[in-house]
Design a protein around this motif. Structure first.
Motif, short mmCIF file in Angstrom:
data_model
loop_
_atom_site.label_atom_id
_atom_site.label_comp_id
_atom_site.label_asym_id
_atom_site.label_seq_id
_atom_site.Cartn_x
_atom_site.Cartn_y
_atom_site.Cartn_z
N LYS A 180 0.78 -1.23 0.00
CA LYS A 180 0.00 0.00 0.00
C LYS A 180 0.82 1.28 0.00
CE LYS A 180 -3.88 -2.33 2.28
NZ LYS A 180 -4.77 -2.36 3.48
N GLU A 181 1.66 1.47 0.99
CA GLU A 181 2.32 2.77 1.10
C GLU A 181 3.58 2.71 1.93
OE1 GLU A 181 0.40 4.93 4.99
OE2 GLU A 181 -0.88 4.87 3.20
N ILE A 182 4.44 3.73 1.72
CA ILE A 182 5.56 3.95 2.62
C ILE A 182 5.48 5.39 3.13
CG2 ILE A 182 7.03 2.26 1.46
CD1 ILE A 182 8.60 4.52 0.23
N ARG A 183 5.93 5.57 4.36
CA ARG A 183 5.97 6.89 4.97
C ARG A 183 7.40 7.17 5.39
NH1 ARG A 183 0.30 8.10 8.16
NH2 ARG A 183 -1.06 7.08 6.63
N ILE A 184 7.89 8.36 5.02
CA ILE A 184 9.27 8.73 5.30
C ILE A 184 9.29 10.02 6.10
CG2 ILE A 184 11.52 9.29 4.30
CD1 ILE A 184 10.61 7.82 1.74
N PHE A 185 10.04 10.03 7.20
CA PHE A 185 10.17 11.21 8.06
C PHE A 185 11.62 11.36 8.49
CE2 PHE A 185 10.56 13.18 12.18
CZ PHE A 185 9.72 14.28 12.11
N PRO A 186 12.16 12.56 8.54
CA PRO A 186 11.63 13.83 8.05
C PRO A 186 12.08 14.06 6.62
CG PRO A 186 13.61 14.26 9.28
CD PRO A 186 13.43 12.77 9.29
N LEU A 187 11.86 15.27 6.10
CA LEU A 187 12.20 15.59 4.71
C LEU A 187 13.36 16.57 4.63
CD1 LEU A 187 8.57 15.99 3.28
CD2 LEU A 187 9.94 13.91 3.61
N VAL A 188 14.10 16.69 5.74
CA VAL A 188 15.22 17.64 5.79
C VAL A 188 16.51 16.89 6.11
CG1 VAL A 188 13.75 19.54 6.51
CG2 VAL A 188 14.85 18.11 8.26
N ASN A 189 17.63 17.58 5.87
CA ASN A 189 18.93 17.00 6.19
C ASN A 189 19.32 17.36 7.62
OD1 ASN A 189 19.84 19.67 6.13
ND2 ASN A 189 20.74 19.49 4.08
N MET A 228 6.31 14.78 6.72
CA MET A 228 6.67 13.47 6.18
C MET A 228 6.17 13.34 4.76
SD MET A 228 3.88 10.73 7.54
CE MET A 228 2.12 11.14 7.53
N MET A 229 6.67 12.36 4.06
CA MET A 229 6.20 12.02 2.72
C MET A 229 5.48 10.68 2.78
SD MET A 229 8.44 11.26 -0.73
CE MET A 229 8.92 12.96 -0.97
#
Length: 236
Positions: A180-189, A228-229
């Motif tokens: 179904k899906e993936i969630r990625i956190f965070p979106l910064v370096n 998050m993405m």
């Protein structure tokens, strides 16, 4: 199922074994236990997080994977304690880079990190089959084996050390193993700046037919790390 030959395990001293609590995961990924009931979940890479340990005690079905899991749980616990104390020692100098809403002070942060480490290492001893050693960008799981994949504090954070190709290969591999899906956190370096190749990555995923969205979350410790993405395998 992709078969991957594992090389010599990574030197323990090159691993930073620090993790977040189950409650932090719920906040950073905009999740609730009810949403995850009946779903098969993968935490990748999981490090010393207590998400798997606490979640499974609540009746959830969570698997953790990380390059660190080639090492014994007691060795990882000892390393984790040293890593936490090292991080806390240097935290006072960098307090201005963080938002102190979730944690009242440095001592509260230490307690959260130690609680996560103890929960994780204790569960590793009792339920070692839940903790799978992996070397990204390859995963030893079947296609569509999980319903949801969560990935915290790895992708995008190390954009200065891990190139775009690695990011793309890893995201594609995470997508391979989820239905179904993936969630990625965070979106910064690590500097709190948006990952510079995020938009090209999103365009590439959209071009393959995935639905990609960014969402703000009610969790911010590192400044600007509050979104998050979500990558959905099916168009919405």
């Amino acid at each position: 199922m992709r078969k991957v030959e594992q090389g010599t395990k990574l030197d323990l001293e090159r691993i930073v074994f620090i993790g977040r609590t189950f409650e932090e995961y719920m906040a950073m990924f905009l999740l609730s236990s009810d949403e995850l009931k009946g779903k098969k979940v993968l935490d990748c890479p999981a490090g010393a997080c207590s998400f798997t340990a606490v979640g499974n005690k609540q009746g959830l079905d969570i698997t953790a994977c990380d390059i660190a899991y080639d090492h014994a749980s007691e060795d990882l616990k000892s390393k984790g304690i040293r890593d936490i104390e090292y991080a806390i020692k240097h935290m006072e100098q960098a307090k201005g880079n963080y938002v102190w809403d979730y944690f009242n002070d440095v001592n509260a942060l230490r307690n959260h990190r130690l609680n996560a480490l103890h929960d994780c290492s204790d569960d590793m001893k009792q339920n070692n089959e839940r903790y799978i050693p992996v070397t990204l960008p390859f995963l030893p799981f079947h296609d569509d084996e999980f319903d949801v994949v969560l990935s915290a504090h790895f992708l995008f954070m190390y954009g200065d050390r891990l190139d775009y190709e690695f990011h793309l290969e890893t995201v594609n591999e995470l997508l391979r193993v989820t239905k179904k899906e993936i969630r990625i956190f965070p979106l910064v370096n690590l500097e709190g700046k948006r990952y510079e190749h995020l938009n090209p990555l999103k365009r590439e995923l959209v071009g393959k037919g995935y639905f990609v969205e960014e969402k703000e979350v009610p969790y911010e410790f590192q400044k600007n790390a509050n979104s998050m993405m979500i990558i959905h395998k099916a168009k919405q």
